[in-house]
Scaffold this motif. Sequence first.
Motif, short mmCIF file in Angstrom:
data_model
loop_
_atom_site.label_atom_id
_atom_site.label_comp_id
_atom_site.label_asym_id
_atom_site.label_seq_id
_atom_site.Cartn_x
_atom_site.Cartn_y
_atom_site.Cartn_z
N LYS A 145 5.01 -15.65 3.34
CA LYS A 145 4.03 -16.51 4.01
C LYS A 145 4.09 -17.93 3.46
N LEU A 146 4.24 -18.03 2.14
CA LEU A 146 4.34 -19.37 1.54
C LEU A 146 5.59 -20.08 2.02
N PHE A 147 6.66 -19.33 2.23
CA PHE A 147 7.91 -19.93 2.72
C PHE A 147 7.69 -20.53 4.10
N GLU A 148 6.92 -19.83 4.95
CA GLU A 148 6.62 -20.36 6.28
C GLU A 148 5.86 -21.68 6.17
N GLN A 149 4.92 -21.76 5.21
CA GLN A 149 4.16 -23.00 5.05
C GLN A 149 5.04 -24.12 4.49
N LEU A 150 5.92 -23.77 3.56
CA LEU A 150 6.86 -24.76 3.05
C LEU A 150 7.75 -25.28 4.18
N ASN A 151 8.13 -24.39 5.07
CA ASN A 151 8.95 -24.76 6.22
C ASN A 151 8.19 -25.72 7.11
N ALA A 152 6.92 -25.41 7.36
CA ALA A 152 6.10 -26.28 8.20
C ALA A 152 5.91 -27.66 7.57
N GLN A 153 5.85 -27.69 6.23
CA GLN A 153 5.66 -28.96 5.51
C GLN A 153 6.98 -29.65 5.19
N LYS A 154 8.10 -29.05 5.68
CA LYS A 154 9.44 -29.61 5.47
C LYS A 154 9.77 -29.78 3.99
N GLU A 155 9.35 -28.81 3.18
CA GLU A 155 9.66 -28.81 1.73
C GLU A 155 11.03 -28.16 1.54
N HIS A 156 12.07 -28.84 2.01
CA HIS A 156 13.40 -28.24 2.05
C HIS A 156 13.96 -27.95 0.67
N GLU A 157 13.67 -28.79 -0.30
CA GLU A 157 14.20 -28.56 -1.64
C GLU A 157 13.63 -27.28 -2.25
N ALA A 158 12.31 -27.11 -2.12
CA ALA A 158 11.67 -25.90 -2.64
C ALA A 158 12.19 -24.66 -1.91
N MET A 159 12.38 -24.77 -0.60
CA MET A 159 12.89 -23.64 0.18
C MET A 159 14.30 -23.26 -0.28
N ALA A 160 15.12 -24.28 -0.53
CA ALA A 160 16.50 -24.02 -0.97
C ALA A 160 16.52 -23.32 -2.33
N ILE A 161 15.62 -23.73 -3.23
CA ILE A 161 15.56 -23.11 -4.56
C ILE A 161 15.14 -21.65 -4.44
N ILE A 162 14.14 -21.39 -3.58
CA ILE A 162 13.66 -20.01 -3.40
C ILE A 162 14.79 -19.12 -2.89
N ILE A 163 15.48 -19.57 -1.85
CA ILE A 163 16.57 -18.77 -1.28
C ILE A 163 17.65 -18.54 -2.32
N SER A 164 18.01 -19.59 -3.05
CA SER A 164 19.06 -19.47 -4.07
C SER A 164 18.68 -18.46 -5.14
N ARG A 165 17.41 -18.49 -5.59
CA ARG A 165 16.98 -17.56 -6.64
C ARG A 165 16.90 -16.13 -6.13
N LEU A 166 16.44 -15.97 -4.90
CA LEU A 166 16.38 -14.62 -4.33
C LEU A 166 17.78 -14.03 -4.21
#
Length: 729
Positions: free
Chosen positions: A347-368
């Motif tokens: 759910k937080l990822f969806e909100q990051l996506n809506a807020q265009k927090e691309h750097e944070a999204m990239a870090i999350i995907i990379s760590r997962l």
Amino acid sequence: MEDIKQKALDALIIMNTAIKNLRLYPSTSAKIINAIEKLHRTFLDMLEKKESLIFEKSEKNVLLCGEALSQAGQEKWQVTALLKILLDFGIKNIIFNKGLEKEELNSFMEILSKRPENMKDESDLSRIMKGRNISHITLDKKVEVPGKIDKQVLSPLNVTDDKIIQFLMRLNPKSADDPRKLQEMTNKPDFLLQTFQSGLSEIMTQKENLSKLQISESMVNMITLLDKLAASFEKKDQDKISQQIGTSIAAMDPDIVQQLKAQKIEHLFGGTLAKYLARETIQDKAVKPLTSSAGAPVKTKSPEPVVLQQKPDPQSQIIQLKEKLRALPKDDQKPFLDAPMMSALPKLFEQLNAQKEHEAMAIIISRLIGNMFSNDPDVRLQASTALAEIFEGLTRERQDKLITRLSTRLLDWIKIEPLATLAYKKICNNLKDLIHDFILQGRFAEAIPILDVFSNISAGIMEKNDKAYEICLDIIRELASEEHLTILFEAFSTNNPDKQVESGGILVRLGDGSMNRLLDILRDKVDSDERVRIMNLFIGMGRRALPVVRDRISKVAPWYYLRNLAYILGHIGNESSAGALQPLLSHENKRLRLEALKSIYKTGGNERAHILLSVLPFADDQFKLNIIETIGNAKCVEAVPELVKMLKKRKAIASALRTNLEEKICAALGSIGSPEALPILLKITKSNFFLSIRRYSEKVKITAGLAVVSIRKKQEEVAEALDEVEVAS
């Protein structure tokens, strides 16, 4: 009803095909017209028996008029893809009514082929349908299906609707034949508590085989079922059930309790379960009364009053998440978030996506992705589950882009992951959907590396457990749909060399059916370039293609086609398949016999001597020479006694032919190098006549002499090697 259920599944699959094709082709194309025609006929057949057809989504089931469709059918990717489209439009149920016109159906499919993000709100859909005169299709109407027991799914335990009813019946066998009485029992709080305890026992018997996260997920699904069954209870009864469930859970392993609290349980039993559970676990940590060694009570400080933590708001969770991401050490294989945060991550990822927090999204995907390769199975499960849920929250277009970018790493994980979890299956299906889209878009080259992994696993080339094998086998079966095969064979028939190679590369990976169709083309084609192209496809597949080719070579067919198959087997075959070539050694066509002989030499291994000696007595004179030469090149020691016997017997045949035959035998014996052949070879070289045997030709004597030299040289090399071994020891 079963016949209608099957037709309903067919209709859902055709609907998905029509919608996908409408996104690629005009509505006037033959593909669309044929799909709508077929869909309309299917609905008319069903509406002859029913006034209306109600399709709806209930938890994880697709229902037709309140009855769940088959689990295997629901898991077909076309059905899953259609449900995703409907959910993107916010559609919860569809009713098709008697009198449905083909034009209405066509218009409805055209509407669903549009992108839902282009709709302002759900009222747009109803307005457009009204404007297109679609009167026999109704959306999101509240329906009541009388006489049906509410059925749910406990997916982590693989419990289907029928199994839930059986589960309830086990608790009261006397009601097994009385569904009405069983339904009455589900209205009693004590019965639901008894159900919970039985379900809890069932889960805990699997404790050794499940991770703590899987146990917590199983429990949440079971409690969700009980919550729905208790929805009509008075509040005091709901409180009683949730309190006793909370007490039971609090007594479990703290790690399981923590994982369970991280699940989405705030809504269960009106929120009272979460409160009871929090209170129980906090009270367990409170200071307990102490006693002295004499048994007298010891005064202690009173415990602080319990303060229940409020669930943090999403924005504060995002801030907390970003702080944790900034503090992460590189290449850390441990879980990078605690259980509650990990549970909220999709759910937080969806909100990051809506807020265009691309750097944070990239870090999350990379760590997962990194954690999916951890040595700890719980870490891998946690990461893969979160990633699968993140994929589910994306639009299909965004999902395809992200999975395409991650496909190499995801495939690496699929190859080595030993546990076929629910997340494993979901991610495999995500990649399957990507292959589907690539095929529809003609991006064949991009589909091949992904398809190759599923093909290898389903063919047993890559060893995986039975569950992973079944997942991949189902994926291959679903991708080998008539829709896909039509697209691929059309591309294969074009004059575009790249498209021919790429589409063919997919076809040979879609299982026996598509490979057999390619072999039919190989049989019927006159153009040699086209035949070579197909043969190279099969050769490139290696032993995955072996069963199909071996089966086809055993059937009656034109010699040139059998020769092509023999050529393929010469490149992909092995000892076990060499026997399939043996009958071809007796074929009337010389070119086919020679091709089979060549392939047996290349692939026959230890079977070569047995196969070749079995046909040698029946071969014509010229082919005998070819067989003997092959025996020598293959160094078949087992053939030496038979070859020596042929030299001694010297059948009465034309002198020129006898010379060629004896020369070939001597050369073969020299190549094999067996000392067993020395006596006869020496006699041939040293004397002009045997007592009662005709004279050997000079050519045979020379060849025999060379064979003797070759055999003795091999003996010397063996002796030297043995001496070296003795010195070394």
